[in-house]
Enzyme design. Sequence first.
Site, mmCIF file in Angstrom:
data_model
loop_
_atom_site.group_PDB
_atom_site.id
_atom_site.type_symbol
_atom_site.label_atom_id
_atom_site.label_comp_id
_atom_site.label_asym_id
_atom_site.label_seq_id
_atom_site.Cartn_x
_atom_site.Cartn_y
_atom_site.Cartn_z
ATOM 1 N N TYR A 103 0.645 -1.145 0.035
ATOM 2 C CA TYR A 103 0.010 -0.044 0.166
ATOM 3 C C TYR A 103 0.954 1.480 0.055
ATOM 4 C CZ TYR A 103 -4.404 -2.720 0.669
ATOM 5 O OH TYR A 103 -5.358 -3.361 0.692
ATOM 6 N N GLU A 201 -0.329 -29.648 12.709
ATOM 7 C CA GLU A 201 -0.838 -28.922 11.462
ATOM 8 C C GLU A 201 -2.162 -28.254 11.783
ATOM 9 O OE1 GLU A 201 -2.986 -29.274 7.079
ATOM 10 O OE2 GLU A 201 -1.909 -31.215 8.035
ATOM 11 N N ASP A 253 -2.560 -33.974 8.438
ATOM 12 C CA ASP A 253 -3.687 -34.742 7.718
ATOM 13 C C ASP A 253 -2.891 -35.602 6.888
ATOM 14 O OD1 ASP A 253 -5.710 -33.230 8.912
ATOM 15 O OD2 ASP A 253 -5.924 -31.828 7.216
#
Length: 368
Positions: A103, A201, A253
Amino acid sequence: MSTDSDTTPDTEEAREQLIDLAADFYDQFADGEVPTMTIPTRTKSNIVFDEDEQVWVYGDRNSTRSAKTISGAEKILKAVYTIDFLSQQLEEDRSSTLRELYYLSESWDLDEAQFNTQDESNNLIEDLEIVSDVKREDFHMRPEESGAKVMGPLLLREQTNRGDREIHCQDDVGQGGYQIPNNPDTIEFLDNDAKFVLCVETGGMRDRLVENGFDDEYDALVVHLGGQPARATRRLIKRLHDELDLPVTVFTDGDPWSYRIFGSVSYGSIKSAHLSEYLATPEAQFIGIRPEDIVEYELPTDPLSDSDVNALESELEDPRFQTDFWEEQIELQLDINKKAEQQALASRGLDFVTETYLPERLDEMGIL
């Protein structure tokens, strides 16, 4: 605000490296040459295994930003403006986020120097890291908060702009744990009773382990990765291993995207291969969820999507996964056509993960 005399040697060195880089562009102009900036090509095909460090680093293929083209000239122009901003930031001993840089460029006086997207500004900071051999943390650039946290028997001292703080990562924090700062090199390890690091995770699984008291019962430092781990998280994990001699384990996972999470912790990521020696922990071990766990425990599953299959097949060609273990597991997963989440272990009860699965896996791995 600090003056020049207050800045650290690291800050001064970072600023000098940036100024030298800008001076190199100037010298090319002065010599009648077209300014260029050469960086390693950041693709999977250009990472090689460093036998000494046991991590993946960039190979010999390079890409060149050249002012011969309009797009190349704009990239070098943006680099010069960014170097000027970073140099001033370091001189004033301030910091900013990657988002703020994007920005802030809108205030620069040349439209061509402004960034079109945040990805563009992020990539430029990475380019500057590579060509200057200075980490973005030493530019005083930081990402948005990753939210990654640590829970376990560790006493540390953290340097902050409000003074030093001593924090015990069990006794002095709530169940949320100690939040990892953007620059974990500001942390000093004072004392610990930990036996290993367990990187997790998902937030749901991390909360399950803490609620069940896993960190306390097994003297574990539970590090929440929050998905793909931020650089600060990976740096802290490496420091815990290297400085405290703690084994590092990774629990995710059971899908191809999660295997890449392990890969970034252990081998390094393609995007930050120039920092693998600083971020990667090659001794890290993968706990699971393994495809063989899906079969052995008959876990609830979802079928692999087309993108999952493509990702698994891509991993078979990825040098980071070309080991007997990973090739066997990936081939098995493609064969069963299934994937499972960590929390699928709850199908065997809320305590199964802490009373059976993790202790058995950690024992098999020689951690417990």
